[in-house]
Write a protein that holds these residues in place. Structure first.
Motif, PDB file in Angstrom:
ATOM      1  N   GLU A 179      77.815 -40.225  79.934  1.00 30.97           N
ATOM      2  CA  GLU A 179      77.607 -40.213  81.219  1.00 30.97           C
ATOM      3  C   GLU A 179      77.704 -41.527  81.909  1.00 30.97           C
ATOM      4  OE1 GLU A 179      77.295 -37.164  82.424  1.00 30.97           O
ATOM      5  OE2 GLU A 179      77.518 -36.385  80.393  1.00 30.97           O
ATOM      6  N   GLU A 180      78.338 -41.369  83.162  1.00 34.73           N
ATOM      7  CA  GLU A 180      78.549 -42.860  83.761  1.00 34.73           C
ATOM      8  C   GLU A 180      77.151 -42.750  84.595  1.00 34.73           C
ATOM      9  OE1 GLU A 180      81.076 -44.827  87.322  1.00 34.73           O
ATOM     10  OE2 GLU A 180      82.173 -43.464  86.246  1.00 34.73           O
ATOM     11  N   VAL A 181      76.459 -43.959  84.785  1.00 40.18           N
ATOM     12  CA  VAL A 181      75.258 -44.274  85.613  1.00 40.18           C
ATOM     13  C   VAL A 181      75.784 -44.262  86.789  1.00 40.18           C
ATOM     14  CG1 VAL A 181      73.297 -45.519  85.810  1.00 40.18           C
ATOM     15  CG2 VAL A 181      73.860 -44.981  83.450  1.00 40.18           C
ATOM     16  N   VAL A 182      75.353 -43.709  87.801  1.00 41.65           N
ATOM     17  CA  VAL A 182      75.917 -43.940  89.172  1.00 41.65           C
ATOM     18  C   VAL A 182      74.615 -44.678  89.974  1.00 41.65           C
ATOM     19  CG1 VAL A 182      76.543 -43.175  91.505  1.00 41.65           C
ATOM     20  CG2 VAL A 182      77.293 -42.148  89.480  1.00 41.65           C
ATOM     21  N   ASP A 183      74.732 -45.925  90.554  1.00 49.40           N
ATOM     22  CA  ASP A 183      73.718 -46.667  91.200  1.00 49.40           C
ATOM     23  C   ASP A 183      73.588 -45.834  92.648  1.00 49.40           C
ATOM     24  OD1 ASP A 183      72.885 -48.655  89.378  1.00 49.40           O
ATOM     25  OD2 ASP A 183      74.165 -50.208  90.416  1.00 49.40           O
TER      26      ASP A 183
END
Length: 50
Positions: free
Chosen positions: A44-48
């Protein structure tokens, strides 16, 4: 570079945070140096949120 959380399993689940260009690279990075019977369950990509 993007931040990803890679969930890997080997009887138990572990989450490994890595920085990579894409999900495939993140999965490979998370498994490098780990035993060969470890499996990637999800990436899963971590979105800031800034």
């Amino acid at each position: 570079m993007k931040n990803f959380v890679v969930k890997v399993s080997r009887k138990e689940y572990f989450e490994i945070e890595v920085t990579a260009e894409n999900k495939d690279e993140a999965a490979q990075s998370a498994l490098s140096g780990e035993p060969p019977d470890w499996k990637v369950e999800s990436v899963e990509e971590v979105v800031d949120e800034q």
